[in-house]
Design a protein around this motif. Structure first.
Motif, PDB file in Angstrom:
ATOM      1  N   GLU A   1      65.307  81.567  52.087  1.00 56.03           N
ATOM      2  CA  GLU A   1      65.488  82.994  52.342  1.00 56.03           C
ATOM      3  C   GLU A   1      66.896  83.430  51.982  1.00 56.03           C
ATOM      4  OE1 GLU A   1      64.901  86.168  56.050  1.00 56.03           O
ATOM      5  OE2 GLU A   1      64.966  84.010  56.428  1.00 56.03           O
ATOM      6  N   ARG A   2      67.886  82.643  52.363  1.00 59.95           N
ATOM      7  CA  ARG A   2      69.276  83.003  52.066  1.00 59.95           C
ATOM      8  C   ARG A   2      69.591  82.854  50.580  1.00 59.95           C
ATOM      9  NH1 ARG A   2      71.877  80.098  57.424  1.00 59.95           N
ATOM     10  NH2 ARG A   2      71.606  81.870  58.825  1.00 59.95           N
ATOM     11  N   LYS A   3      68.880  81.973  49.902  1.00 61.43           N
ATOM     12  CA  LYS A   3      69.124  81.793  48.469  1.00 61.43           C
ATOM     13  C   LYS A   3      68.774  83.046  47.665  1.00 61.43           C
ATOM     14  CE  LYS A   3      68.684  76.765  48.114  1.00 61.43           C
ATOM     15  NZ  LYS A   3      67.867  75.643  47.578  1.00 61.43           N
ATOM     16  N   GLU A   4      67.997  83.935  48.260  1.00 61.94           N
ATOM     17  CA  GLU A   4      67.674  85.182  47.580  1.00 61.94           C
ATOM     18  C   GLU A   4      68.872  86.127  47.555  1.00 61.94           C
ATOM     19  OE1 GLU A   4      64.302  86.826  49.497  1.00 61.94           O
ATOM     20  OE2 GLU A   4      62.958  85.156  49.011  1.00 61.94           O
ATOM     21  N   VAL A   5      69.821  85.900  48.473  1.00 57.38           N
ATOM     22  CA  VAL A   5      70.987  86.779  48.590  1.00 57.38           C
ATOM     23  C   VAL A   5      72.276  86.074  48.169  1.00 57.38           C
ATOM     24  CG1 VAL A   5      72.312  88.238  50.178  1.00 57.38           C
ATOM     25  CG2 VAL A   5      69.844  87.975  50.498  1.00 57.38           C
TER      26      VAL A   5
END
Length: 763
Positions: free
Chosen positions: A391-395
């Motif tokens: 999820e954080r890799k998207e940001v």
């Protein structure tokens, strides 16, 4: 030479040669003999010049620990043996090596039966109490191996409930023992490494732990029937040892000889012979670094850069300055002690910056705010024990992971009612927002039927449990270990569950150069041992900072708290000055007969009285820079927030104060010929201020207390400093008493002063 002399004498006697011929022959023979004698004397002198010339030492060693010491074809061989002989030759002394086994060698040195020992002996603090060690000559690393046909064990987690083997007295044994407490397996110790390996191939143990060169040699020779299944875990270095306080000369000669054989390449040849492609660079071993004229790695403690000659920290700072956001109360990864920011994340980032040649401007905000700062472009990156998730890799773009977390459950110390997840049914647990612990708790809450309360920092979460509002908490095991060590009233009741990996993060698609430098510096830190040194500072520390009474805490924390109080008073004073200006301006606007002017003033008041101060603070600190591209520091954003917020309330106070004055006062003043402005200044305002004074004093106090909300922006005011001290001491109850007392004293003094001014000018 003697036969030539006799022939010449016979010739002289028989008259075959003249007397001159005889003399010439004698002179030539004397010159030749002198040269030979001089050469022999020079050779003897050269040997005699070596510091160990004529000295003989008995050295103990192990017997079955290939490739360091073992027997082959009736001859003692191995890295340790060949290195010792090379050093003895270099220094001019002779040795008798006695293979006694590791435990026997230890006892022989302590009983003064031998002068020293070389047996792949790890240099540890505990052993330093009994032995004096040389400079390191080999840096070890622990690996796990299983039987060649074993397909069920490939990680530490697969060992749960199983049995493993290791050789007694080795770091492999120590590592396995420590790991067994986390995973839940048993360890069997053996006198010889071969027996430990055989226990695995026989099926009695599922795995064995040993130093990587030992395993590599055994597997390479085909004698072990094993295969390694994990990466190396860095361990201690090996050293030559003598009894503490004795044989200092021998130890000195070993160090000098080690330096010489490293410089000459002789030691590299020894390593290559036994380890082949797995041989380390002799000049990059700690002791090899000494051969280059450098010092062994040193550690001056938290907040400093470990000194390792191979991990250069004198790189010119020409790669720019980066703003790095971090958390504030997540010990042992980031926290403050006596105004010094420290922790695994802090020390590691500083070390990488020094190695790669860039500067850091730290911005300690708390986890949520740090994440927002990177997204808002106010920080170039974040390092805050941040789990790498899809999820954080998207940001964000993440670095290589620098720490592998493990989630553990803890309860209040002495709580015997909760010992497993099953005991949580119908109860409440605490977690910290955005952590692996929160993610894990969320994943099992439905299965075990408990509710979750989320908190912004670790201290609040811990307090939630110790006060009994929640029965348990989930947190990364190093955070729990450090907290309990520092005095947190908690106890762990479960084994660690595998958690996420931590990484350094930048906004997606930005600061690629910074990310690359972090990865390069991290790898350098791991290769040279600097990374392990930093981690060991905090996770292997035996220091207990929980001692000291209330007054000791008060004395040690007061300088830090007074600094925070200074920022509190500064922010309050600036905010009130601007708030008064805004309040008077918009107060008059609300009294205007023009509907547009009144509408503007009413909109301002409604917005800032109708939204929380915290939301306003985040808007000005994170939102405005995104909209305008203009960054502002925490103090500026905080003063703007409090000024606008307090100004809205003062606007209404000002309006109501003026309207409370009898309208006849204005009419009487105007009837006497005074203009509107003069009537307002001379007649209405003095009366209005008498009415407004209590409300204004109250607003001053509220604004002073609202400065505590600015701690979320990283403003080092009083509340922020209190949280920082709690993060390192875990003494929240006492610290909040101290902080509360300081607020009370300041507010009481402000009230007394305001009342004095009121009596003085409003009689």
């Amino acid at each position: 030479m003697r036969s030539t002399l006799f022939r010449s004498l016979r010739r002289l006697a028989s008259g075959q040669r003249s007397f001159l011929s005889f003399c010439a022959t004698v002179i030539i023979l004397l010159l030749v003999g002198g040269a030979v004698a001089s050469g022999a004397q020079a050779a003897t002198g050269a040997a005699g010049d070596k510091p160990g010339a004529g000295q003989h030492f008995i050295i103990a060693t192990d017997t079955t620990w290939a490739p360091f010491e073992f027997e082959k074809d009736g001859q003692l061989r191995g890295i340790d043996i060949d290195l010792l002989n090379a050093i003895a030759e270099d220094q001019g002394f002779t040795v008798e090596v006695r293979p006694l086994g590791f435990d026997g060698a230890l006892a022989a040195v302590q009983a003064n039966q031998v002068a020293g020992m070389i047996a792949g002996m790890s240099i540890t603090d505990e052993r330093k109490q009994t032995f004096d060690f040389s400079n390191p000559y080999f840096d070890s690393g622990i690996q796990m191996a299983v039987a060649e046909n074993n397909t069920t064990v490939s990680s530490y987690e697969d060992l749960k409930g199983q049995n493993v083997s290791a050789k007694n007295g080795t770091e492999g044994f120590d590592f396995a023992t420590q790991l067994s407490q986390e995973i839940g397996f048993t360890v069997t110790g053996f006198q010889d490494a071969a027996d430990a390996y055989n226990d695995v191939t026989a099926g009695n143990s599922v795995a064995t732990f040993d130093d990587y060169p030992i395993l590599a040699y055994a597997i390479q020779t085909g004698e072990a029937g094993l295969k390694t299944v994990t990466d190396q875990e860095r361990a201690s270095s090996y050293g030559f040892a003598v009894k503490a306080g004795e044989n200092a000369e021998l130890l000195s000669m070993f160090n000098d000889g080690l330096k010489n054989v490293v410089q000459s390449g002789a030691y590299q040849s020894i390593l290559d012979e036994y380890l082949g492609d797995n041989a380390p660079d002799a000049t990059k071993i700690s002791g090899g670094a000494i051969a280059l004229g450098n010092e062994v790695i040193e550690d001056d403690g938290p907040g400093t850069l470990p000194k390792n000659p191979l991990f250069a920290t004198d790189t010119p700072k020409d790669k720019g300055t980066f703003i790095i956001a971090t958390d504030t109360t997540f010990a042992p990864f980031e926290f403050e002690v006596n105004g010094t920011r420290q922790g695994i994340d802090i020390d590691l980032m500083n070390a990488i910056a020094a190695n790669q040649g860039f500067e850091i401007q730290w911005n300690a905000l708390g986890f949520d705010a740090a994440v927002q700062a990177v997204q808002a472009g106010q920080a170039d990156g974040i390092i805050a024990g941040m789990s790498i998730t899809d999820e954080r890799k998207e940001v964000f773009d993440f670095s290589d992971d620098y720490f592998q977390s493990g989630i553990q459950m803890a309860v209040k110390k002495g709580n015997s009612d909760v010992a497993s997840y099953d005991d949580l049914a119908g109860k409440n647990v605490a977690v910290k927002t955005g952590t692996s612990g929160a993610k894990f708790a969320e994943s099992i809450k439905d299965q075990y039927g408990f509710a979750i309360s989320q908190f912004a920092d670790s201290n609040d979460m811990i307090n939630e449990v110790t006060t009994g509002n929640s029965v348990a908490l989930f947190e990364d095991y190093p955070v729990l270990q450090y907290g309990i060590q520092q005095g947190a009233e908690l106890q762990t009741v479960t084994e660690p569950e595998m958690g996420d990996a931590y990484g350094f993060a930048v906004l997606k698609g930005q600061n690629a150069d910074l990310l690359e430098m972090f990865n390069t510096g991290l790898q350098n830190a791991k290769d040279t041992g600097v990374y392990q040194t930093i981690v060991d500072r905090y996770l292997k520390s035996e220091t207990d900072n929980s001692g000291g009474g209330f007054f000791a805490l008060l004395a040690s924390s007061m300088p830090t708290l007074l600094t925070g109080l200074g920022y509190t008073l500064l922010a309050t004073a600036l905010s009130l000055v601007f708030a008064m200006i805004l309040g008077i301006l918009f107060g008059f606007m609300k009294l205007s007969s023009n509907w547009l002017v009144r509408g503007i003033a009413s909109t301002y008041v409604n917005i800032f009285r109708g939204t929380p101060v915290l939301v306003q603070a985040f808007f000005f600190y994170f939102g405005v820079p995104q909209l305008t591209g203009i960054n502002m520091d925490a103090l500026t954003a905080g003063v703007i927030t409090l000024s606008l917020n307090a100004g809205a309330y003062i606007t209404e106070t000002f309006r109501s104060g003026i309207q409370s004055v009898d309208p006849g006062q204005m009419e009487a003043s105007r009837s006497l010929g005074l203009g509107w402005g003069k009537s307002m200044r001379k007649v209405v305002m003095p009366q209005a201020f008498k009415i407004m004074t209590p409300s204004l004093i109250n607003q001053f106090i509220i604004t002073l207390k609202d400065t505590s909300l600015l701690s979320v922006l990283g403003l080092a005011e009083l509340t922020y400093q209190g949280r920082i001290i709690i993060a390192s001491t875990f003494r929240s109850f006492e610290m909040w008493i101290i902080v509360g007392a300081l607020y009370f004293i300041v507010i009481w003094l402000l009230t007394v002063l305001s009342n004095y001014v009121d009596r003085k000018f409003n009689k």
